[in-house]
Scaffold this motif. Structure first.
Motif, PDB file in Angstrom:
ATOM      1  N   UNK A  47      16.320 -35.699  47.358  1.00 25.87           N
ATOM      2  CA  UNK A  47      17.170 -34.518  47.488  1.00 25.87           C
ATOM      3  C   UNK A  47      16.481 -33.454  48.340  1.00 25.87           C
ATOM      4  N   UNK A  48      15.205 -33.198  48.097  1.00 20.09           N
ATOM      5  CA  UNK A  48      14.464 -32.191  48.859  1.00 20.09           C
ATOM      6  C   UNK A  48      14.365 -32.599  50.332  1.00 20.09           C
ATOM      7  N   UNK A  49      14.129 -33.878  50.574  1.00 22.50           N
ATOM      8  CA  UNK A  49      14.051 -34.364  51.952  1.00 22.50           C
ATOM      9  C   UNK A  49      15.379 -34.187  52.667  1.00 22.50           C
ATOM     10  N   UNK A  66      15.949 -30.404  53.385  1.00 24.46           N
ATOM     11  CA  UNK A  66      15.140 -29.913  54.507  1.00 24.46           C
ATOM     12  C   UNK A  66      15.623 -30.457  55.846  1.00 24.46           C
ATOM     13  N   UNK A  67      16.012 -31.718  55.869  1.00 29.29           N
ATOM     14  CA  UNK A  67      16.466 -32.287  57.138  1.00 29.29           C
ATOM     15  C   UNK A  67      17.819 -31.722  57.552  1.00 29.29           C
ATOM     16  N   UNK A  68      18.610 -31.270  56.613  1.00 26.58           N
ATOM     17  CA  UNK A  68      19.913 -30.682  56.926  1.00 26.58           C
ATOM     18  C   UNK A  68      19.753 -29.316  57.576  1.00 26.58           C
ATOM     19  N   UNK A  69      18.608 -28.694  57.424  1.00 25.83           N
ATOM     20  CA  UNK A  69      18.374 -27.362  57.973  1.00 25.83           C
ATOM     21  C   UNK A  69      17.870 -27.410  59.411  1.00 25.83           C
ATOM     22  N   UNK A  70      17.626 -28.582  59.929  1.00 24.10           N
ATOM     23  CA  UNK A  70      17.088 -28.709  61.283  1.00 24.10           C
ATOM     24  C   UNK A  70      18.239 -28.682  62.284  1.00 24.10           C
TER      25      UNK A  70
END
Length: 60
Positions: free
Chosen positions: A13-15, A18-22
């Motif tokens: 979930x954290x990964x 974080x990747x969705x914010x790039x």
């Protein structure tokens, strides 16, 4: 076993979060894009002119 699964789920979930914010932004120079567009338009007009000339030659 449940703790290990919980850690894995949290990590995934954290990964994903974080990747969705790039965001990847690509900037094209306006002058180069305009020059390329002008070149394409010129080529299209030349092709159309050639087709018209061929058509006129066939009609004669």
């Amino acid at each position: 076993m449940q703790r290990k699964l919980a850690w894995i789920v949290q990590f995934v979930f954290a990964t994903m979060l974080l990747s969705a914010c790039v965001t990847i932004n690509i900037y094209f120079p306006a002058a180069a894009a305009e020059k390329a567009a002008d070149k394409i338009i010129e080529e299209v007009w030349q092709l159309e002119d050639e087709k018209k000339e061929e058509k006129e030659e066939k009609e004669e």
